[in-house]
Design a protein around this motif. Structure first.
Motif, PDB file in Angstrom:
ATOM      1  N   ARG A 129       0.833  -1.196   0.000  1.00  0.00           N
ATOM      2  CA  ARG A 129       0.000   0.000   0.000  1.00  0.00           C
ATOM      3  C   ARG A 129       0.873   1.253   0.000  1.00  0.00           C
ATOM      4  NH1 ARG A 129      -1.800   3.194   4.062  1.00  0.00           N
ATOM      5  NH2 ARG A 129      -0.978   1.754   5.625  1.00  0.00           N
ATOM      6  N   ARG A 130       0.576   2.181  -0.901  1.00  0.00           N
ATOM      7  CA  ARG A 130       1.321   3.435  -0.958  1.00  0.00           C
ATOM      8  C   ARG A 130       1.109   4.212   0.337  1.00  0.00           C
ATOM      9  NH1 ARG A 130       1.657   7.295  -6.280  1.00  0.00           N
ATOM     10  NH2 ARG A 130       3.077   8.881  -5.419  1.00  0.00           N
ATOM     11  N   ASN A 131       2.228   4.660   0.938  1.00  0.00           N
ATOM     12  CA  ASN A 131       2.139   5.307   2.248  1.00  0.00           C
ATOM     13  C   ASN A 131       3.316   6.255   2.443  1.00  0.00           C
ATOM     14  OD1 ASN A 131       1.083   5.703   4.896  1.00  0.00           O
ATOM     15  ND2 ASN A 131       2.718   4.397   5.683  1.00  0.00           N
ATOM     16  N   PRO A 132       3.090   7.578   2.498  1.00  0.00           N
ATOM     17  CA  PRO A 132       4.199   8.520   2.679  1.00  0.00           C
ATOM     18  C   PRO A 132       4.892   8.293   4.029  1.00  0.00           C
ATOM     19  CG  PRO A 132       2.203   9.656   1.970  1.00  0.00           C
ATOM     20  CD  PRO A 132       1.791   8.263   2.333  1.00  0.00           C
ATOM     21  N   ILE A 133       6.209   8.340   4.031  1.00  0.00           N
ATOM     22  CA  ILE A 133       6.989   8.207   5.260  1.00  0.00           C
ATOM     23  C   ILE A 133       8.139   9.203   5.233  1.00  0.00           C
ATOM     24  CG2 ILE A 133       6.442   5.774   5.667  1.00  0.00           C
ATOM     25  CD1 ILE A 133       9.046   5.018   4.363  1.00  0.00           C
ATOM     26  N   GLN A 134       8.660   9.498   6.405  1.00  0.00           N
ATOM     27  CA  GLN A 134       9.827  10.361   6.544  1.00  0.00           C
ATOM     28  C   GLN A 134      10.871   9.617   7.353  1.00  0.00           C
ATOM     29  OE1 GLN A 134       9.059  14.251   8.146  1.00  0.00           O
ATOM     30  NE2 GLN A 134      11.226  14.649   8.567  1.00  0.00           N
ATOM     31  N   ARG A 135      12.025   9.378   6.761  1.00  0.00           N
ATOM     32  CA  ARG A 135      13.051   8.586   7.408  1.00  0.00           C
ATOM     33  C   ARG A 135      13.864   9.410   8.412  1.00  0.00           C
ATOM     34  NH1 ARG A 135      11.051   4.226   7.170  1.00  0.00           N
ATOM     35  NH2 ARG A 135      11.458   2.693   5.568  1.00  0.00           N
ATOM     36  N   ALA A 136      14.283   8.748   9.482  1.00  0.00           N
ATOM     37  CA  ALA A 136      15.217   9.311  10.451  1.00  0.00           C
ATOM     38  C   ALA A 136      16.617   8.772  10.146  1.00  0.00           C
ATOM     39  CB  ALA A 136      14.788   8.949  11.862  1.00  0.00           C
ATOM     40  N   ASP A 137      17.617   9.276  10.850  1.00  0.00           N
ATOM     41  CA  ASP A 137      19.001   8.862  10.596  1.00  0.00           C
ATOM     42  C   ASP A 137      19.665   8.474  11.914  1.00  0.00           C
ATOM     43  OD1 ASP A 137      21.329   8.337   9.270  1.00  0.00           O
ATOM     44  OD2 ASP A 137      21.981  10.430   9.164  1.00  0.00           O
ATOM     45  N   PRO A 138      19.351   7.288  12.446  1.00  0.00           N
ATOM     46  CA  PRO A 138      19.911   6.867  13.735  1.00  0.00           C
ATOM     47  C   PRO A 138      21.328   6.323  13.585  1.00  0.00           C
ATOM     48  CG  PRO A 138      18.601   5.126  12.866  1.00  0.00           C
ATOM     49  CD  PRO A 138      18.489   6.261  11.871  1.00  0.00           C
ATOM     50  N   VAL A 139      21.937   6.054  14.709  1.00  0.00           N
ATOM     51  CA  VAL A 139      23.246   5.411  14.757  1.00  0.00           C
ATOM     52  C   VAL A 139      23.077   4.074  15.472  1.00  0.00           C
ATOM     53  CG1 VAL A 139      25.600   5.542  15.635  1.00  0.00           C
ATOM     54  CG2 VAL A 139      24.490   7.596  14.748  1.00  0.00           C
TER      55      VAL A 139
END
Length: 212
Positions: A129-139
């Motif tokens: 299913r198409r779903n907008p997301i915003q990625r984080a940048d963890p360590v």
């Protein structure tokens, strides 16, 4: 391999007040409808190998999002074939990570019991299913590998949020590969933080799937 999702929400509102009648809009041609983009799910490095008991099989693979948009709620069909190419067994599995942005990859695993002799495996996407997301940048620290009291293979590591915003963690998995870059084992998180404030760190524990 790790996926971290920072979810954002937005709402719109309209202000009240008196309104004057709107002028009649000029006639315009009907809009041209464009087809909905189709998810391009690409299966890579499908690996079939015997499992712990005779007649049991394990299938490991990678799913890549070849589309220009993010997807969620992914389901895959994995099947086994006999020497004549006929389907012997089929099952539906979820990938290790619940969301995939464009170009991202997630491992997946399927296990079959008491199937007998097989010569091949196939995997295909059933649903995405198409779903907008915003990625984080963890360590993520390099995990320590050890054997638990029950004989299971465990991974212990640390995940940190160096950013200025809180992050939500929806999935964490490690894929073990041999010297020929073949997938050999999938480790899924047993315990992991679901939320990390800016600058915070937390340990996680993962176990190799199928180990006891």
């Amino acid at each position: 391999m790790i996926a971290l999702l920072a979810a954002l929400s937005a709402c719109s509102s309209t202000s009240g007040g008196t309104r004057s009648p709107a002028p009649e809009a000029p006639h315009s041609p009907a809009p041209v409808l464009t087809p909905t983009p189709i998810f391009d799910g690409r299966v890579h490095d499908l690996n079939l190998r015997p499992d712990s008991q005779p007649g049991d099989w394990q299938v490991l693979g990678l799913l890549e999002n070849g589309s220009g948009f993010a997807v969620a709620d992914i389901q895959l069909s994995v099947s086994l074939e006999d020497p004549r190419g006929e389907k012997l067994a089929e099952t539906t599995v979820l990938p290790a990570l619940p969301h995939l942005g464009p170009g991202e990859v997630t491992p997946f695993e399927a296990r079959f019991h008491d199937v007998g002799a097989v010569t091949g495996a196939e995997a295909r996407v059933l649903l995405a299913r198409r779903n907008p997301i915003q990625r984080a940048d963890p360590v993520v620290s390099q995990p320590e590998v050890f054997v638990g009291e029950d004989g299971s293979t465990l991974l212990l590591g640390l995940i940190s949020n160096p950013g200025s915003l809180p992050i939500a963690i929806d999935g964490l998995a490690y894929l073990g590969m041999n010297s020929r870059a073949e997938a050999r084992a999938l480790a899924l998180a047993l315990h992991a933080p679901g939320w990390l404030e800016p600058g915070a760190s937390s340990p996680f524990l993962a176990r190799v799937a199928g180990s006891q």
